[in-house]
Motif scaffolding. Structure first.
Motif, PDB file in Angstrom:
ATOM      1  N   VAL A 107       0.839  -1.201   0.000  1.00 55.83           N
ATOM      2  CA  VAL A 107       0.000   0.000   0.000  1.00 55.83           C
ATOM      3  C   VAL A 107       0.876   1.255   0.000  1.00 55.83           C
ATOM      4  N   TYR A 108       2.099   1.164   0.532  1.00 54.78           N
ATOM      5  CA  TYR A 108       3.001   2.322   0.513  1.00 54.78           C
ATOM      6  C   TYR A 108       3.292   2.771  -0.912  1.00 54.78           C
ATOM      7  N   LEU A 109       3.271   1.815  -1.846  1.00 54.54           N
ATOM      8  CA  LEU A 109       3.545   2.161  -3.239  1.00 54.54           C
ATOM      9  C   LEU A 109       2.342   2.806  -3.922  1.00 54.54           C
ATOM     10  N   LEU A 110       1.153   2.610  -3.362  1.00 60.50           N
ATOM     11  CA  LEU A 110      -0.073   3.070  -3.999  1.00 60.50           C
ATOM     12  C   LEU A 110      -0.587   4.401  -3.472  1.00 60.50           C
ATOM     13  N   THR A 111       0.032   4.919  -2.437  1.00 64.16           N
ATOM     14  CA  THR A 111      -0.466   6.157  -1.838  1.00 64.16           C
ATOM     15  C   THR A 111       0.682   7.117  -1.551  1.00 64.16           C
ATOM     16  N   PRO A 112       0.430   8.404  -1.708  1.00 67.89           N
ATOM     17  CA  PRO A 112       1.470   9.383  -1.391  1.00 67.89           C
ATOM     18  C   PRO A 112       1.579   9.663   0.111  1.00 67.89           C
ATOM     19  N   ALA A 113       0.708   9.047   0.902  1.00 68.66           N
ATOM     20  CA  ALA A 113       0.710   9.301   2.342  1.00 68.66           C
ATOM     21  C   ALA A 113       2.009   8.813   2.974  1.00 68.66           C
ATOM     22  N   PRO A 114       2.439   9.463   4.065  1.00 71.61           N
ATOM     23  CA  PRO A 114       3.652   9.010   4.746  1.00 71.61           C
ATOM     24  C   PRO A 114       3.446   7.620   5.343  1.00 71.61           C
ATOM     25  N   ARG A 115       4.539   6.899   5.495  1.00 69.78           N
ATOM     26  CA  ARG A 115       4.471   5.541   6.040  1.00 69.78           C
ATOM     27  C   ARG A 115       3.934   5.577   7.463  1.00 69.78           C
ATOM     28  N   SER A 116       3.042   4.631   7.726  1.00 71.38           N
ATOM     29  CA  SER A 116       2.462   4.570   9.058  1.00 71.38           C
ATOM     30  C   SER A 116       1.980   3.161   9.355  1.00 71.38           C
ATOM     31  N   LYS A 117       1.750   2.919  10.663  1.00 69.55           N
ATOM     32  CA  LYS A 117       1.171   1.633  11.074  1.00 69.55           C
ATOM     33  C   LYS A 117      -0.202   1.438  10.447  1.00 69.55           C
ATOM     34  N   HIS A 118      -0.908   2.566  10.233  1.00 66.63           N
ATOM     35  CA  HIS A 118      -2.232   2.555   9.611  1.00 66.63           C
ATOM     36  C   HIS A 118      -2.177   1.876   8.235  1.00 66.63           C
ATOM     37  N   LEU A 119      -1.210   2.242   7.399  1.00 63.12           N
ATOM     38  CA  LEU A 119      -1.102   1.663   6.064  1.00 63.12           C
ATOM     39  C   LEU A 119      -0.694   0.189   6.122  1.00 63.12           C
ATOM     40  N   THR A 120       0.116  -0.158   7.095  1.00 66.70           N
ATOM     41  CA  THR A 120       0.481  -1.566   7.264  1.00 66.70           C
ATOM     42  C   THR A 120      -0.756  -2.376   7.639  1.00 66.70           C
ATOM     43  N   THR A 121      -1.568  -1.847   8.537  1.00 66.87           N
ATOM     44  CA  THR A 121      -2.799  -2.530   8.943  1.00 66.87           C
ATOM     45  C   THR A 121      -3.738  -2.706   7.751  1.00 66.87           C
ATOM     46  N   ILE A 122      -3.870  -1.668   6.938  1.00 67.43           N
ATOM     47  CA  ILE A 122      -4.736  -1.748   5.751  1.00 67.43           C
ATOM     48  C   ILE A 122      -4.202  -2.804   4.784  1.00 67.43           C
ATOM     49  N   THR A 123      -2.894  -2.865   4.625  1.00 67.70           N
ATOM     50  CA  THR A 123      -2.313  -3.860   3.717  1.00 67.70           C
ATOM     51  C   THR A 123      -2.628  -5.274   4.207  1.00 67.70           C
ATOM     52  N   TRP A 124      -2.436  -5.507   5.525  1.00 69.63           N
ATOM     53  CA  TRP A 124      -2.781  -6.815   6.101  1.00 69.63           C
ATOM     54  C   TRP A 124      -4.259  -7.125   5.880  1.00 69.63           C
ATOM     55  N   LEU A 125      -5.109  -6.159   6.164  1.00 69.02           N
ATOM     56  CA  LEU A 125      -6.550  -6.353   6.049  1.00 69.02           C
ATOM     57  C   LEU A 125      -6.959  -6.661   4.608  1.00 69.02           C
ATOM     58  N   PHE A 126      -6.473  -5.860   3.674  1.00 65.09           N
ATOM     59  CA  PHE A 126      -6.795  -6.094   2.267  1.00 65.09           C
ATOM     60  C   PHE A 126      -6.313  -7.477   1.838  1.00 65.09           C
ATOM     61  N   GLY A 127      -5.101  -7.832   2.233  1.00 64.24           N
ATOM     62  CA  GLY A 127      -4.566  -9.147   1.878  1.00 64.24           C
ATOM     63  C   GLY A 127      -5.411 -10.269   2.445  1.00 64.24           C
ATOM     64  N   ALA A 128      -5.811 -10.137   3.690  1.00 63.31           N
ATOM     65  CA  ALA A 128      -6.618 -11.172   4.337  1.00 63.31           C
ATOM     66  C   ALA A 128      -7.987 -11.307   3.672  1.00 63.31           C
ATOM     67  N   VAL A 129      -8.633 -10.173   3.366  1.00 59.52           N
ATOM     68  CA  VAL A 129      -9.947 -10.216   2.720  1.00 59.52           C
ATOM     69  C   VAL A 129      -9.835 -10.854   1.336  1.00 59.52           C
ATOM     70  N   LEU A 164     -13.721  -4.031   1.121  1.00 59.70           N
ATOM     71  CA  LEU A 164     -12.412  -3.364   1.116  1.00 59.70           C
ATOM     72  C   LEU A 164     -12.563  -1.847   1.063  1.00 59.70           C
ATOM     73  N   ALA A 165     -13.480  -1.362   0.231  1.00 58.19           N
ATOM     74  CA  ALA A 165     -13.700   0.092   0.144  1.00 58.19           C
ATOM     75  C   ALA A 165     -14.219   0.639   1.467  1.00 58.19           C
ATOM     76  N   ALA A 166     -15.145  -0.077   2.091  1.00 57.53           N
ATOM     77  CA  ALA A 166     -15.684   0.366   3.381  1.00 57.53           C
ATOM     78  C   ALA A 166     -14.589   0.402   4.443  1.00 57.53           C
ATOM     79  N   CYS A 167     -13.722  -0.605   4.455  1.00 60.45           N
ATOM     80  CA  CYS A 167     -12.613  -0.631   5.416  1.00 60.45           C
ATOM     81  C   CYS A 167     -11.665   0.540   5.184  1.00 60.45           C
ATOM     82  N   ALA A 168     -11.352   0.790   3.912  1.00 59.79           N
ATOM     83  CA  ALA A 168     -10.436   1.892   3.591  1.00 59.79           C
ATOM     84  C   ALA A 168     -11.035   3.226   4.024  1.00 59.79           C
ATOM     85  N   LEU A 169     -12.310   3.421   3.755  1.00 61.20           N
ATOM     86  CA  LEU A 169     -12.966   4.673   4.151  1.00 61.20           C
ATOM     87  C   LEU A 169     -13.044   4.809   5.664  1.00 61.20           C
TER      88      LEU A 169
END
Length: 180
Positions: A107-129, A164-169
């Motif tokens: 997800v770090y490659l897909l967003t300009p946002a700074p690296r955070s635990k939040h993006l790591t959590t989203i990556t895990w969640l998206f992968g699991a779903v 996935l969209a609902a989780c991201a939002l």
């Protein structure tokens, strides 16, 4: 986000319309699935020509369909074409979870946002779903009647994408609330 959702609707909706149209005209499930896959492949090519570049995901989808079509025709098993979405979801899920295990969440490659635990959590969640979606759909492809699964597969795909969209939002809203 709106542009992404519209693109996903085209990517899921257009093949579904072609499948139901072909099936409604009396074509068997395998022929209707082939027609839907060809339309999806043509959409990938159209978008690539329109934007003058081929997206990685589009290239994977475009490359997967002819391989699975050949296997389906050689084995005379239309379920292999239905398993296409499971293969793609599973591969994406493995890539996302694997990237977390390697310490470089995709997800770090897909967003300009700074690296955070939040993006790591989203990556895990998206992968699991996506992995769960792949496993559930694969089991259903080989458990349910072909017509039933051909009708159910797009609904499951849209459901997984909506989750996935609902989780991201939800995560985005939560992050913005904490930033205030």
């Amino acid at each position: 986000m709106r542009k992404l959702l519209i693109g996903l609707l085209w990517d899921v909706g257009l093949p579904a319309v072609v499948y139901y149209g072909a099936h409604g005209l009396g074509y068997d499930v395998q022929t209707a699935l082939v027609a839907a896959g060809v339309v999806a492949l043509l959409r990938v090519a159209f978008v690539a020509l329109l934007h003058r570049r081929l997206e990685v995901v589009a290239a994977i989808i475009g490359g997967t369909f002819p391989v699975l079509l050949a296997i389906s025709l050689l084995t005379d098993d239309p379920r292999i074409l239905l398993a296409k979405e499971s293969v793609l979801s599973g591969a994406a899920g493995i890539a996302l979870v694997g990237s977390c295990l390697l310490g470089r969440p995709l997800v770090y490659l897909l967003t300009p946002a700074p690296r955070s635990k939040h993006l790591t959590t989203i990556t895990w969640l998206f992968g699991a779903v996506l992995l769960l979606d792949a496993v559930v759909r694969l089991v259903l492809v080989y458990s349910l009647p072909l017509d039933t699964m051909a009708n159910l597969s797009p609904i499951l795909h849209v459901g997984a994408l909506a989750l996935l969209a609902a989780c991201a939002l939800w995560f985005r809203k939560r992050r913005l609330a904490h930033a205030r």
